[in-house]
Scaffold this active site. Structure first.
Site, PDB file in Angstrom:
ATOM      1  N   GLN B 211       0.827  -1.204   0.000  1.00  0.00           N
ATOM      2  CA  GLN B 211       0.000   0.000   0.000  1.00  0.00           C
ATOM      3  C   GLN B 211       0.865   1.259   0.000  1.00  0.00           C
ATOM      4  O   GLN B 211       0.336   2.359  -0.064  1.00  0.00           O
ATOM      5  CB  GLN B 211      -0.879   0.015   1.253  1.00  0.00           C
ATOM      6  CG  GLN B 211      -1.882  -1.113   1.317  1.00  0.00           C
ATOM      7  CD  GLN B 211      -2.537  -1.225   2.676  1.00  0.00           C
ATOM      8  OE1 GLN B 211      -2.405  -2.226   3.371  1.00  0.00           O
ATOM      9  NE2 GLN B 211      -3.275  -0.193   3.085  1.00  0.00           N
ATOM     10  N   PHE B 242      -5.678  -3.951   3.673  1.00  0.00           N
ATOM     11  CA  PHE B 242      -6.328  -3.694   4.966  1.00  0.00           C
ATOM     12  C   PHE B 242      -5.384  -3.035   5.980  1.00  0.00           C
ATOM     13  O   PHE B 242      -5.618  -3.118   7.180  1.00  0.00           O
ATOM     14  CB  PHE B 242      -6.928  -4.978   5.546  1.00  0.00           C
ATOM     15  CG  PHE B 242      -7.687  -5.804   4.550  1.00  0.00           C
ATOM     16  CD1 PHE B 242      -8.825  -5.293   3.947  1.00  0.00           C
ATOM     17  CD2 PHE B 242      -7.246  -7.066   4.169  1.00  0.00           C
ATOM     18  CE1 PHE B 242      -9.519  -6.039   2.998  1.00  0.00           C
ATOM     19  CE2 PHE B 242      -7.931  -7.815   3.220  1.00  0.00           C
ATOM     20  CZ  PHE B 242      -9.068  -7.295   2.636  1.00  0.00           C
ATOM     21  N   ARG B 324      -4.921   7.593  17.189  1.00  0.00           N
ATOM     22  CA  ARG B 324      -6.236   7.509  16.555  1.00  0.00           C
ATOM     23  C   ARG B 324      -7.242   6.803  17.464  1.00  0.00           C
ATOM     24  O   ARG B 324      -8.442   7.118  17.438  1.00  0.00           O
ATOM     25  CB  ARG B 324      -6.165   6.834  15.187  1.00  0.00           C
ATOM     26  CG  ARG B 324      -7.465   6.944  14.385  1.00  0.00           C
ATOM     27  CD  ARG B 324      -7.315   6.543  12.931  1.00  0.00           C
ATOM     28  NE  ARG B 324      -6.882   7.635  12.074  1.00  0.00           N
ATOM     29  CZ  ARG B 324      -7.703   8.479  11.426  1.00  0.00           C
ATOM     30  NH1 ARG B 324      -9.012   8.360  11.525  1.00  0.00           N
ATOM     31  NH2 ARG B 324      -7.227   9.442  10.676  1.00  0.00           N
ATOM     32  N   ARG B 356      -7.126  -1.423   9.018  1.00  0.00           N
ATOM     33  CA  ARG B 356      -8.428  -0.764   8.765  1.00  0.00           C
ATOM     34  C   ARG B 356      -9.048  -0.181  10.048  1.00  0.00           C
ATOM     35  O   ARG B 356      -9.532  -0.923  10.897  1.00  0.00           O
ATOM     36  CB  ARG B 356      -9.364  -1.786   8.143  1.00  0.00           C
ATOM     37  CG  ARG B 356     -10.515  -1.191   7.353  1.00  0.00           C
ATOM     38  CD  ARG B 356     -11.284  -2.311   6.670  1.00  0.00           C
ATOM     39  NE  ARG B 356     -12.192  -1.828   5.661  1.00  0.00           N
ATOM     40  CZ  ARG B 356     -12.853  -2.615   4.825  1.00  0.00           C
ATOM     41  NH1 ARG B 356     -12.702  -3.915   4.892  1.00  0.00           N
ATOM     42  NH2 ARG B 356     -13.672  -2.119   3.922  1.00  0.00           N
ATOM     43  N   PHE B 358      -7.211   1.729  12.109  1.00  0.00           N
ATOM     44  CA  PHE B 358      -5.965   2.314  12.594  1.00  0.00           C
ATOM     45  C   PHE B 358      -6.069   2.763  14.042  1.00  0.00           C
ATOM     46  O   PHE B 358      -5.738   3.882  14.385  1.00  0.00           O
ATOM     47  CB  PHE B 358      -5.617   3.505  11.677  1.00  0.00           C
ATOM     48  CG  PHE B 358      -4.164   3.885  11.629  1.00  0.00           C
ATOM     49  CD1 PHE B 358      -3.230   3.087  10.977  1.00  0.00           C
ATOM     50  CD2 PHE B 358      -3.720   5.069  12.215  1.00  0.00           C
ATOM     51  CE1 PHE B 358      -1.893   3.474  10.904  1.00  0.00           C
ATOM     52  CE2 PHE B 358      -2.380   5.452  12.148  1.00  0.00           C
ATOM     53  CZ  PHE B 358      -1.469   4.653  11.500  1.00  0.00           C
ATOM     54  N   THR B 456      -3.640  11.831  10.588  1.00  0.00           N
ATOM     55  CA  THR B 456      -3.444  12.759  11.711  1.00  0.00           C
ATOM     56  C   THR B 456      -2.021  13.316  11.724  1.00  0.00           C
ATOM     57  O   THR B 456      -1.754  14.290  12.393  1.00  0.00           O
ATOM     58  CB  THR B 456      -3.760  12.081  13.052  1.00  0.00           C
ATOM     59  OG1 THR B 456      -2.917  10.934  13.202  1.00  0.00           O
ATOM     60  CG2 THR B 456      -5.218  11.654  13.094  1.00  0.00           C
ATOM     61  N   ALA B 525      -5.727   5.341   5.647  1.00  0.00           N
ATOM     62  CA  ALA B 525      -6.548   6.364   6.300  1.00  0.00           C
ATOM     63  C   ALA B 525      -7.801   6.692   5.484  1.00  0.00           C
ATOM     64  O   ALA B 525      -8.319   7.805   5.574  1.00  0.00           O
ATOM     65  CB  ALA B 525      -5.720   7.630   6.569  1.00  0.00           C
ATOM     66  N   GLU B 727     -12.431   2.774   5.781  1.00  0.00           N
ATOM     67  CA  GLU B 727     -12.379   2.273   7.152  1.00  0.00           C
ATOM     68  C   GLU B 727     -13.679   2.394   7.943  1.00  0.00           C
ATOM     69  O   GLU B 727     -14.012   1.483   8.708  1.00  0.00           O
ATOM     70  CB  GLU B 727     -11.273   3.016   7.920  1.00  0.00           C
ATOM     71  CG  GLU B 727      -9.882   2.723   7.412  1.00  0.00           C
ATOM     72  CD  GLU B 727      -8.875   3.745   7.903  1.00  0.00           C
ATOM     73  OE1 GLU B 727      -8.945   4.911   7.460  1.00  0.00           O
ATOM     74  OE2 GLU B 727      -8.025   3.395   8.727  1.00  0.00           O
TER      75      GLU B 727
END
Lengths: 495, 779
Positions: B211, B242, B324, B356, B358, B456, B525, B727
């Protein structure tokens, strides 16, 4: 006896002799044929990404079965047709109706599991009949998808339509049947390649003789466990004796109220006959492995393997099944429960093999089986309770109870039985029998369940059997026949 | 010379909002879609296998690989000393993720050395020939142990707003509780895999299932001791990601690249399922304590949450992941006086990573448990307590991290869904059923989701795209996002089709490649479509503007008189096909290639003060789940699911629908059947699908209704006003364990909170059943 494997790859004949007999069908496809549509997801027959379809002659007509290519050995293809996702397109390049249905229903996201799903669906379609949810779930329980949540795939299975007769190509049943007949059925085979000897006898006598010659041989039936010795433990097996070409081991007969199951009968082939006489045992078999596993795996293998968590032995022991063992010219018959001596140790002499199991059917209808696992479908049992209770006028006339997952072998609950037999079937007796279970079992803790849970649930399964045998109106099942269902189970909508 | 094309449709085929199948769908079903392991291997390609530590923590006393080097088929053996660059693949510069163990091993399964051989079987066989001695050291395996020993990968962090201490003191009611939340294996069907092909000058091309191609590029270069420009990483598609192929792909790419560069031969490293599950990180397991003060009305007056996550042996992305979790410990609820603290525990287990959600899902599980605890204590329906605590308007619109919630629609979603799913009526039906049913008990729960969209870590919110228009009018589309099945590529292509007003089949979707679009952020994200869609739009718009300027010039009209319609362009009275215009522009030396760039606006966050606007906007949804449990065995079954989810104005509703229902089922697996089990020596016992159980077909209930919220529209100027969808839907599945705990609570007439930890396996459900009965009998 041939020394080469002959099979159809799609509609092309292959003759192979110089190959490691324990090469998996999956590695063969991907490495030797460069057919990469069939994927490796787990190499243990649990995810279904490698699902292929085997075509075989059965009474002169084609019969199709989905199996896991990752754990099947190449020589077991002898006399069969191997169909992969590459063989489905029509001659003009048009996709197969199952493929079209999957695209239209948005049945793929990452796509890696998709060829396996397509092959399972092609096999399901070939069975014919209406596609209800239960059939779809059973056909697809061995195909894991991590993306879609299954909804679109279920929709595709509902919409794929009936199997169509095709002319020409790998899916032409008539011409393929002729070709297979010409190749010859799964005949006797003796291969030596890459340091591995592989034999496929066609009669019980030949098997007996081979085992006399090679008492240490690895017996191969459905490869649902032996396959993993190669793919997971990376063991070299030699020699290997394959049981799948012996028709006499595949007989399932019912005579004088006794069911006789040849050691080579697959779960799937036994399912219907058993479910008819013992609904709970039928439901138990439905939950063993997946369709692919049940198409390959045998009841004989499940017994001979000796695992403490095999699903068939506890249920069959509760039914007072007997095992027929063969060595050379000699046969002997023992109670199934006596076969399991200790963990990894069975009552089996060198050169001896399981020939068949005999199951009295007179008590089969009242057998209650409860399989406890983290997931309902395609999971290995944490605890299996099998209860054969005879109640007359509120009193227990007889009780045969056997558990899997509670000891190093499948084990009768003799103290519990003693606490039941002859007693009135009430809560006082139940409490005493529950206590007896606590006394006689010391299960282990592992990743499937803790010892405490195993014991609690074993006791509670007895309670469940009590409720089911004394309060017929009480709902006790989440799955299987008679399970709780909602009126609103209408399929829902997706908009 | 121009093709005489006639276009009759007034609308292009394949613009935004069309319900188009996945662009690779037709190839998926035929097996013609190539994954890394399907690429034709270059002649002499080697296969790389890593040797795993069998000790959770220890000092390497001896590592002799000389016999392995001599084994049949072996081309090279790689140890830490063979690494020319840095022995580190950490994603954030923490320098704590060795590619191969050096001196000390930190978890069972850590790669000690790697063998590259002609076949994977030969490589495996050679591994067994090495002499390895490891002197065991004390291992920290659990969160509790790490907390006791203050073993952390990063410092604890706190968010605070209002006066939680005094609010807790003065609240009329106060409750404390604890919940354990298990981890989750990604179980992407395609395991980690990289194919490295050596080039000239020591360069290497790596086909990698990742990814995050840019990070793989950086890590491979770092390990090789080469500049970034020596490494090109490409990925056409993944067989699922994922989050598991964000940071976790680098190590295998680096080892393959190292073998390739050392031998001059192509080298592939594909982890088999067991190696993948043992050697790569997972969703963090959490332990959370809460202390909540509330009024008789159930409204939260003060809340303190203390969370601890098992990060494993290194930091990986645990800093942002646990942040998160903290950012989502409010979910949809206004918390007036709140303190959220989180600990990032260092343990001798595999380093946990993105998955997924996070961290968000774990934070949400905690607050939803708090809500249910309040409801049980007051004898209220948990849905009523949820409603009373929702964000709402001025005075009740600031998060624990001091961001104002401006786009709240949770209340509307809850109202619509509870009505359409007949929540009230079904609860009554369930109570009637439970009163009569001795063994089986049913339960129902509605839980909402509010999920913050943006990385973030603010600087990550950037994306790039590259578009070429060829002289026949066909378009080559490339961007930094990666395709893992989520449908990003088709969505971005739809955006470009819409911008050029050409049919989608004129656009070629191409593999993500660090040589085309550089310095990209991970496709993570949920930001893939938001950011890459905008970047591609910018690139397309640049070309379109050039075409407009050219057409105005060529046909002597004002630019405002140049309009793009379905596959045609009109300039005043002149009309020609898009392809014709492109050809003319080419002849006039107009540049037909452009890059596009996007940076998410409005966001800023100061972690020091734990305040700011980390999120551009929020995605919302809600789910109602009904279950039945067996009180004798603890087994549970989901009977019905109803979902209402807000994806804004969808770019592709069928793709979004797939994300919503797929996310739900994945979340359901996390919270029910998917149990990771480590033994007391730190060995993962559940490392294959035989022992690790993700949902199967039959686990999806027959009644499963998913509705994309019709009124949904992003208040922010996102790509065509859509909302991120990757997500958020996973957290809709929190309704599943709440329905289970509702069923358990029915044993106490709904008065007692079920002490149910996650995942809600039969064993945990039975334990909670027995615990509830025991407490019920003593009250």
């Amino acid at each position: 006896m041939r020394d080469e494997i002959r099979f159809l790859l799609g509609d092309e004949e292959r003759r192979i002799s110089d190959i490691d007999p324990t090469m998996t069908v999956l590695n063969y496809l991907r490495r030797e044929e460069r057919l990469t549509g069939t994927k490796e997801g787990c190499a243990e027959g649990d995810c279904g990404a490698c699902t292929v379809v085997l075509g075989e002659l059965s009474d002169g007509a084609m019969r199709y079965r989905a199996v896991n290519a990752c754990i099947q050995f190449l020589p077991t293809l002898n006399g069969k047709q191997l169909l992969t996702v590459e063989h489905l397109k029509a001659a003009d390049g048009a996709p197969h109706p199952v493929q079209t249905a999957m695209v239209e229903a948005h049945g793929s996201q990452c796509g890696f599991c998709t060829p396996g799903f397509v092959m399972s669906m092609v096999a399901l379609q070939a069975e014919g009949g209406a596609m209800d949810r239960g059939r779809i779930d059973d056909a697809l329980a061995g195909n894991l998808c991590r993306c879609t949540g299954y909804g679109p795939i279920i929709e595709a299975a509902r919409k794929m339509g009936p199997s169509q007769a095709l002319k020409g190509g790998p899916l032409d049943r008539d011409s393929i049947a002729e070709r297979l007949a010409a190749i010859g059925p799964d005949g006797a085979l003796a291969l030596v390649s890459d340091g591995t000897r592989y034999f496929a006898p066609t009669s019980i006598d030949d098997l007996s003789q081979l085992l006399g010659d090679y008492p240490e041989a690895c017996l191969l039936a459905g490869a649902t466990d032996v396959g993993l010795w190669v793919t997971k433990q990376h063991r070299r097996l030699d020699p290997v004796i394959y049981l799948g070409a012996i028709d006499d081991l595949k007989r399932l007969t019912i005579t004088n109220g006794e069911l006789e199951i040849g050691a080579g009968v697959t779960y799937e082939d036994a399912l219907e006959a058993i479910a008819e006489h013992a609904p709970d045992l039928g439901e138990l078999i439905r939950r063993i492995g997946s369709r692919q596993i049940r198409n390959a795996g045998t009841i004989g293998g499940n017994i001979a393997n000796g695992s403490p968590i095999g699903d068939m032995p506890p249920a069959l022991i509760a039914l007072d099944a007997r095992l027929v063992l063969r060595r050379g010219e000699n046969s002997r018959e023992i109670p199934l429960e006596d076969f399991f001596i200790a963990y990894g140790k069975q009552d089996l002499e060198p050169g001896e093999f399981v020939e068949k199991v005999r199951v009295p059917l007179s008590q089969a209808g009242r057998l209650r089986c409860y399989k406890i696992s983290k997931r309902f479908d395609q999971d290995i049992t944490a605890v299996l309770g099998a209860f054969n209770l005879s109640v007359t006028n509120g009193r227990l006339q007889s009780a045969r109870i056997c558990f899997g997952g509670m000891a190093a072998t499948p084990k009768r609950a003799r103290a519990c039985e003693a606490a039941l037999i002859g007693k009135p079937w009430n809560e006082i007796t139940l409490a005493a029998a529950r206590d007896a279970l606590t006394e006689e079992f010391q299960p282990i803790s592992d990743m499937r369940a803790s010892a405490d849970y195993r014991l609690s649930v074993a006791r509670n399964l007895l309670t469940k059997a009590f409720i089911e045998t004394t309060q017929a109106e009480t709902q006790t099942r989440l799955i299987g026949p008679g399970a709780l269902a909602l009126d609103s189970a209408d399929g829902g909508t997706r908009v | 010379m121009f093709e005489a094309q006639t276009f009759t449709s007034a609308r292009i085929q394949g613009g935004v909002r069309e319900k188009l199948p996945h662009d690779s769908g037709a190839k998926h079903v035929t097996g013609e879609a190539f994954y890394i392991d399907d690429i034709v291997e270059p002649l002499g390609c080697l296969h790389v296998v890593a040797a795993k530590s069998t000790i959770a923590h220890g000092r390497i006393i001896k590592l002799n690989v000389s016999q392995a080097r001599e084994a049949p088929g072996v081309a090279c053996v790689l140890t830490a000393t063979d690494i020319p660059g840095q022995n580190d693949v950490s994603p954030t510069g923490t320098n704590d993720d060795p590619c191969l163990a050096d001196g000390v091993v930190h978890f069972q399964g850590q790669p000690l050395f790697a063998v590259a051989a002609e076949t994977i079987e030969q490589a495996r066989a050679a591994i067994g020939l090495a002499e390895v001695e490891i002197e065991p050291l004390d291992a920290i395996l659990t969160i509790e142990d790490a907390l006791a020993k203050k073993s952390f990968v990063l410092d604890p962090h706190t968010m605070r707003r209002g006066e939680p201490d005094s609010a807790l003191e003065t609240a009329p009611k106060r409750l404390k509780g604890r919940i354990e939340i298990g981890g989750q294996d990604h179980f992407y069907l395609e395991g980690q895999v990289s194919l490295a092909i050596p080039g000239e000058d020591g360069d290497v091309l790596v086909h990698c299932s990742t990814q995050h191609p840019s990070e793989v590029q950086h890590n491979v270069a770092k390990v090789l001791g080469r500049p970034d420009n020596a490494v090109t990483v490409e990925v056409r598609r993944m067989g699922g990601g994922f989050g598991g192929k964000e940071t976790q792909a680098s190590q295998w790419a680096a080892l393959a690249a190292l073998a390739a560069v050392k031998t001059g031969r192509a080298a592939k490293m594909r982890l088999d399922r067991d190696d993948d599950m043992i050697m790569t990180g997972k969703r963090h397991d959490f332990l959370a304590d809460y202390d909540v003060g509330f009024g008789e009305d159930g409204v939260i007056q003060g809340l303190a949450i203390d969370m601890a996550a098992r990060c494993g042996f290194s930091a990986d992305l645990s800093g942002a992941i646990v942040d998160r979790a903290m950012f989502h410990a409010d979910n949809c609820y206004y918390l007036d006086n709140v303190e959220i603290t989180a600990h990032r525990c260092r343990t001798n287990t595999v380093s946990n990573t993105a998955f997924r959600g996070f961290g968000g899902p774990q934070g949400m599980v905690v607050i939803e448990r708090v809500i249910e605890a309040i409801a049980r204590a007051l004898g209220l329906d948990p849905l009523e307590v949820r409603r009373r605590n929702l964000y709402g308007g001025p005075g009740r619109d600031v998060t624990p991290y001091h961001m104002t919630v401006e786009d709240n629609v949770a209340d509307q979603l809850i109202d619509e869904l509870s009505a359409s799913a007949r929540y009230v009526e079904r609860r009554a039906e369930i109570e009637t059923f439970n009163a009569k049913s001795l063994i089986l008990k049913r339960g129902i729960a509605l839980t909402p989701v509010k999920f913050g969209i943006s990385f973030t870590t603010t600087f990550l919110n950037q994306a790039g795209a590259l578009i070429h228009v060829y002289t026949d009018g066909s378009v080559h589309l490339n961007h930094g996002g990666t395709e893992m099945g989520q449908g990003l590529f088709i969505k971005v292509a739809q955006v470009v089709a819409e911008e050029f007003q050409i049919d989608l089949d004129r656009i070629k979707i191409s593999a993500t490649n660090t040589g085309k679009v550089p310095n990209t952020s991970a496709t993570a994200a949920s930001s893939g479509s938001d950011m890459n869609g905008m970047a591609a739009l910018a690139a397309a718009r640049t070309i379109r503007e050039r075409l407009v300027a050219f057409a105005a010039r060529r046909f002597g009209v004002a630019e405002s008189d140049v309009t793009f319609r379905a596959n045609r362009v009109r300039a005043g009275d002149h009309e020609l096909s898009f392809a014709e215009l492109v050809k003319l522009a080419y002849l006039d030396r107009v540049q037909l290639s452009a890059t596009g760039f996007y940076r998410t606006p409005k966001i800023q966050y100061d972690r020091e003060t734990a305040s700011g606007r980390p999120f551009y906007y929020f995605a919302y949804g809600a789910a109602v789940t009904e279950v039945a449990i067996d009180t004798l065995t603890g087994e549970s079954k989901v009977l019905a699911v109803d979902i209402l989810h807000d994806v804004g104005k969808s770019l592709n509703p069928v793709i979004d629908l797939g994300q919503v229902e797929g996310g739900f089922i994945q979340g359901m697996g996390w919270l029910t059947t998917e149990e990771l089990f480590w033994n007391n020596e730190g060995r993962l016992a559940t490392h294959a699908p035989s022992t690790y159980k993700i949902p199967t077909c039959g686990d999806r209930p027959e009644h499963f209704t998913v509705t994309l919220w019709e009124r949904g529209e992003n208040v922010e100027e996102t790509i065509h006003r859509s909302k991120a969808v990757g997500e958020p839907p996973l957290m809709l599945a929190i309704s599943v364990p709440h329905a289970i705990s509702d069923a358990i609570s029915s044993l106490s007439g709904g008065r007692l909170l079920a002490n149910l930890d996650m995942p809600a396996t039969p064993e945990r459900v039975l334990a909670a059943v027995e615990d509830t009965r025991a407490r019920e009998s003593t009250t």
